[in-house]
Design a protein around this motif. Structure first.
Motif, PDB file in Angstrom:
ATOM      1  N   GLU A  28      -3.598  -0.396  -4.856  1.00 17.92           N
ATOM      2  CA  GLU A  28      -2.419  -0.259  -5.722  1.00 17.92           C
ATOM      3  C   GLU A  28      -1.358   0.638  -5.104  1.00 17.92           C
ATOM      4  OE1 GLU A  28      -1.469  -1.725  -8.585  1.00 17.92           O
ATOM      5  OE2 GLU A  28      -3.236  -3.018  -8.453  1.00 17.92           O
ATOM      6  N   ASP A  29      -1.780   1.584  -4.251  1.00 18.93           N
ATOM      7  CA  ASP A  29      -0.840   2.536  -3.660  1.00 18.93           C
ATOM      8  C   ASP A  29      -0.528   2.212  -2.190  1.00 18.93           C
ATOM      9  OD1 ASP A  29      -3.395   3.142  -2.763  1.00 18.93           O
ATOM     10  OD2 ASP A  29      -3.136   5.310  -2.916  1.00 18.93           O
ATOM     11  N   ALA A  30      -0.726   0.969  -1.779  1.00 18.93           N
ATOM     12  CA  ALA A  30      -0.493   0.583  -0.386  1.00 18.93           C
ATOM     13  C   ALA A  30       0.945   0.873   0.033  1.00 18.93           C
ATOM     14  CB  ALA A  30      -0.794  -0.901  -0.191  1.00 18.93           C
ATOM     15  N   LEU A  31       1.108   1.297   1.288  1.00 13.65           N
ATOM     16  CA  LEU A  31       2.420   1.522   1.886  1.00 13.65           C
ATOM     17  C   LEU A  31       2.637   0.425   2.915  1.00 13.65           C
ATOM     18  CD1 LEU A  31       4.949   3.275   2.313  1.00 13.65           C
ATOM     19  CD2 LEU A  31       3.610   4.589   3.983  1.00 13.65           C
ATOM     20  N   TRP A  32       3.799  -0.221   2.863  1.00 13.94           N
ATOM     21  CA  TRP A  32       4.047  -1.405   3.681  1.00 13.94           C
ATOM     22  C   TRP A  32       5.383  -1.294   4.393  1.00 13.94           C
ATOM     23  CZ3 TRP A  32       6.670  -6.206   1.444  1.00 13.94           C
ATOM     24  CH2 TRP A  32       6.621  -7.275   2.335  1.00 13.94           C
ATOM     25  N   PHE A  33       5.393  -1.519   5.699  1.00  8.93           N
ATOM     26  CA  PHE A  33       6.611  -1.624   6.507  1.00  8.93           C
ATOM     27  C   PHE A  33       6.605  -3.013   7.112  1.00  8.93           C
ATOM     28  CE2 PHE A  33       5.756   3.066   7.300  1.00  8.93           C
ATOM     29  CZ  PHE A  33       6.636   3.487   6.328  1.00  8.93           C
ATOM     30  N   ASP A  34       7.664  -3.796   6.863  1.00  9.33           N
ATOM     31  CA  ASP A  34       7.651  -5.185   7.311  1.00  9.33           C
ATOM     32  C   ASP A  34       8.980  -5.584   7.919  1.00  9.33           C
ATOM     33  OD1 ASP A  34       6.111  -7.597   7.542  1.00  9.33           O
ATOM     34  OD2 ASP A  34       7.285  -8.445   5.917  1.00  9.33           O
ATOM     35  N   ILE A  35       9.039  -6.837   8.307  1.00  2.00           N
ATOM     36  CA  ILE A  35      10.204  -7.475   8.893  1.00  2.00           C
ATOM     37  C   ILE A  35      10.835  -8.352   7.829  1.00  2.00           C
ATOM     38  CG2 ILE A  35      10.972  -8.983  10.764  1.00  2.00           C
ATOM     39  CD1 ILE A  35       8.084  -8.431  11.941  1.00  2.00           C
ATOM     40  N   PRO A  36      12.130  -8.406   7.638  1.00  3.36           N
ATOM     41  CA  PRO A  36      13.114  -7.479   8.216  1.00  3.36           C
ATOM     42  C   PRO A  36      12.894  -6.090   7.654  1.00  3.36           C
ATOM     43  CG  PRO A  36      14.124  -8.771   6.470  1.00  3.36           C
ATOM     44  CD  PRO A  36      12.716  -9.286   6.638  1.00  3.36           C
ATOM     45  N   ALA A  37      13.684  -5.148   8.085  1.00  5.37           N
ATOM     46  CA  ALA A  37      13.469  -3.753   7.686  1.00  5.37           C
ATOM     47  C   ALA A  37      13.260  -3.665   6.178  1.00  5.37           C
ATOM     48  CB  ALA A  37      14.659  -2.917   8.109  1.00  5.37           C
ATOM     49  N   PHE A  38      12.026  -3.444   5.789  1.00  2.56           N
ATOM     50  CA  PHE A  38      11.646  -3.404   4.387  1.00  2.56           C
ATOM     51  C   PHE A  38      10.446  -2.485   4.273  1.00  2.56           C
ATOM     52  CE2 PHE A  38       9.354  -4.879   0.620  1.00  2.56           C
ATOM     53  CZ  PHE A  38      10.388  -5.008  -0.307  1.00  2.56           C
TER      54      PHE A  38
ATOM     55  N   ILE B 102       1.997  -2.470  -4.799  1.00  4.85           N
ATOM     56  CA  ILE B 102       1.924  -3.925  -4.657  1.00  4.85           C
ATOM     57  C   ILE B 102       3.152  -4.635  -5.212  1.00  4.85           C
ATOM     58  CG2 ILE B 102       0.649  -5.971  -5.406  1.00  4.85           C
ATOM     59  CD1 ILE B 102      -1.897  -4.350  -5.229  1.00  4.85           C
ATOM     60  N   GLN B 103       3.709  -4.188  -6.328  1.00  2.00           N
ATOM     61  CA  GLN B 103       4.763  -4.947  -7.009  1.00  2.00           C
ATOM     62  C   GLN B 103       5.981  -5.263  -6.135  1.00  2.00           C
ATOM     63  OE1 GLN B 103       4.242  -6.622  -9.802  1.00  2.00           O
ATOM     64  NE2 GLN B 103       2.200  -5.749  -9.631  1.00  2.00           N
ATOM     65  N   PRO B 104       6.559  -4.299  -5.407  1.00  5.98           N
ATOM     66  CA  PRO B 104       7.694  -4.659  -4.549  1.00  5.98           C
ATOM     67  C   PRO B 104       7.303  -5.669  -3.463  1.00  5.98           C
ATOM     68  CG  PRO B 104       7.554  -2.276  -4.822  1.00  5.98           C
ATOM     69  CD  PRO B 104       6.297  -2.865  -5.395  1.00  5.98           C
ATOM     70  N   ALA B 105       6.090  -5.526  -2.924  1.00  4.73           N
ATOM     71  CA  ALA B 105       5.624  -6.445  -1.881  1.00  4.73           C
ATOM     72  C   ALA B 105       5.436  -7.853  -2.455  1.00  4.73           C
ATOM     73  CB  ALA B 105       4.321  -5.940  -1.265  1.00  4.73           C
ATOM     74  N   LEU B 106       4.856  -7.947  -3.657  1.00  2.66           N
ATOM     75  CA  LEU B 106       4.681  -9.257  -4.309  1.00  2.66           C
ATOM     76  C   LEU B 106       6.022  -9.982  -4.416  1.00  2.66           C
ATOM     77  CD1 LEU B 106       2.276  -8.477  -7.286  1.00  2.66           C
ATOM     78  CD2 LEU B 106       1.936 -10.268  -5.592  1.00  2.66           C
ATOM     79  N   LYS B 107       7.033  -9.281  -4.906  1.00  2.00           N
ATOM     80  CA  LYS B 107       8.362  -9.880  -5.070  1.00  2.00           C
ATOM     81  C   LYS B 107       8.945 -10.310  -3.728  1.00  2.00           C
ATOM     82  CE  LYS B 107       9.470  -7.317  -9.249  1.00  2.00           C
ATOM     83  NZ  LYS B 107      10.278  -6.233  -9.821  1.00  2.00           N
ATOM     84  N   MET B 108       8.817  -9.454  -2.722  1.00  2.00           N
ATOM     85  CA  MET B 108       9.360  -9.765  -1.394  1.00  2.00           C
ATOM     86  C   MET B 108       8.654 -10.985  -0.808  1.00  2.00           C
ATOM     87  SD  MET B 108      11.372  -9.033   1.135  1.00  2.00           S
ATOM     88  CE  MET B 108      11.520  -8.717   2.873  1.00  2.00           C
ATOM     89  N   PHE B 109       7.307 -10.992  -0.834  1.00  2.00           N
ATOM     90  CA  PHE B 109       6.561 -12.135  -0.307  1.00  2.00           C
ATOM     91  C   PHE B 109       6.952 -13.423  -1.023  1.00  2.00           C
ATOM     92  CE2 PHE B 109       3.043  -9.177   1.209  1.00  2.00           C
ATOM     93  CZ  PHE B 109       3.208  -9.463   2.553  1.00  2.00           C
ATOM     94  N   ASP B 110       6.974 -13.392  -2.351  1.00  2.00           N
ATOM     95  CA  ASP B 110       7.304 -14.600  -3.108  1.00  2.00           C
ATOM     96  C   ASP B 110       8.714 -15.093  -2.794  1.00  2.00           C
ATOM     97  OD1 ASP B 110       4.822 -14.902  -4.303  1.00  2.00           O
ATOM     98  OD2 ASP B 110       5.391 -13.833  -6.139  1.00  2.00           O
ATOM     99  N   ARG B 111       9.664 -14.165  -2.651  1.00  2.00           N
ATOM    100  CA  ARG B 111      11.039 -14.561  -2.323  1.00  2.00           C
ATOM    101  C   ARG B 111      11.098 -15.210  -0.939  1.00  2.00           C
ATOM    102  NH1 ARG B 111      14.881 -12.706   0.602  1.00  2.00           N
ATOM    103  NH2 ARG B 111      14.037 -10.639   0.959  1.00  2.00           N
TER     104      ARG B 111
END
Length: 142
Positions: free
Chosen positions: A37-47, A52-61
Motif C-alpha cells: 500500500e505504501d509502495a514508492l514508484w518512479f516511472d517513465i515519463p517522469a512520474f 497504489i492509487q496514483p499508480a493505478l490511475k497512471m497505468f490505466d490511463r
C-alpha cells in the motif's frame, strides 16, 4: 563463494515470476497486484507516486491507449537478503498503440521487495530509459 540455499532459490523464483507477471499486465490492477500500500514508484515519463492509487490511475490511463504491449526481459539479476529482495531487469518494450503506431524502447527497471507476513510485496519500483546516447542493453560487470 556464496552458497545459495533452497529457500533463497525459491524466493528468487517467486520474485522473478512476480516481475514477469507485472511485465505482462495491461491494467493498473494487474500491474499493482503485488504492490504494498505504501509502495514508492518512479516511472517513465517522469512520474513518481507514493501508494497504489496514483499508480493505478497512471497505468490505466497509459494502457487505455495501447492495442498491445509486449515486454521481453533481456537481462535479469536477483538479490535476496533475508526479507529483502531486489530484481534488476533490462527490458525490450514493444507497444502497438490503438492508432496503429508502434513504439519500441530499451528500459532498465529495478523492483525492490520486502517479505511481509510471509508474502513478497513490492515496496519500490524505478524504471528508466538509458540516458546519454546509444546503449546496447549489456550489463558490464567487474
Amino acid at each position: 563463494m556464496t552458497r545459495i540455499t533452497g529457500s533463497q532459490q525459491r524466493d528468487k523464483e517467486v520474485l522473478t515470476s512476480i516481475v514477469k507477471e507485472m511485465a505482462q499486465s495491461m491494467t493498473g490492477a494487474q500491474s499493482t497486484k503485488h504492490w504494498s500500500e505504501d509502495a514508492l514508484w518512479f516511472d517513465i515519463p517522469a512520474f513518481a507516486s507514493r501508494g497504489i492509487q496514483p499508480a493505478l490511475k497512471m497505468f490505466d490511463r497509459v494502457f487505455s491507449g495501447f492495442k498491445s504491449c509486449k515486454i521481453d526481459i533481456l537481462e535479469e539479476d536477483v538479490v535476496i537478503n533475508g526479507d529483502m529482495g531486489i530484481v534488476c531487469t533490462i527490458q525490450r518494450v514493444n507497444i502497438v498503440l490503438k492508432s496503429g503506431d508502434t513504439k519500441q524502447a530499451l528500459v532498465r527497471q529495478t523492483d525492490c521487495f520486502e517479505r511481509r507476513g510471509g508474502e513478497w510485496w513490492l515496496i519500490h519500483e524505478h524504471a528508466s530509459f538509458p540516458a546519454g546516447g546509444e546503449w546496447d542493453g549489456k550489463i558490464i560487470t567487474a
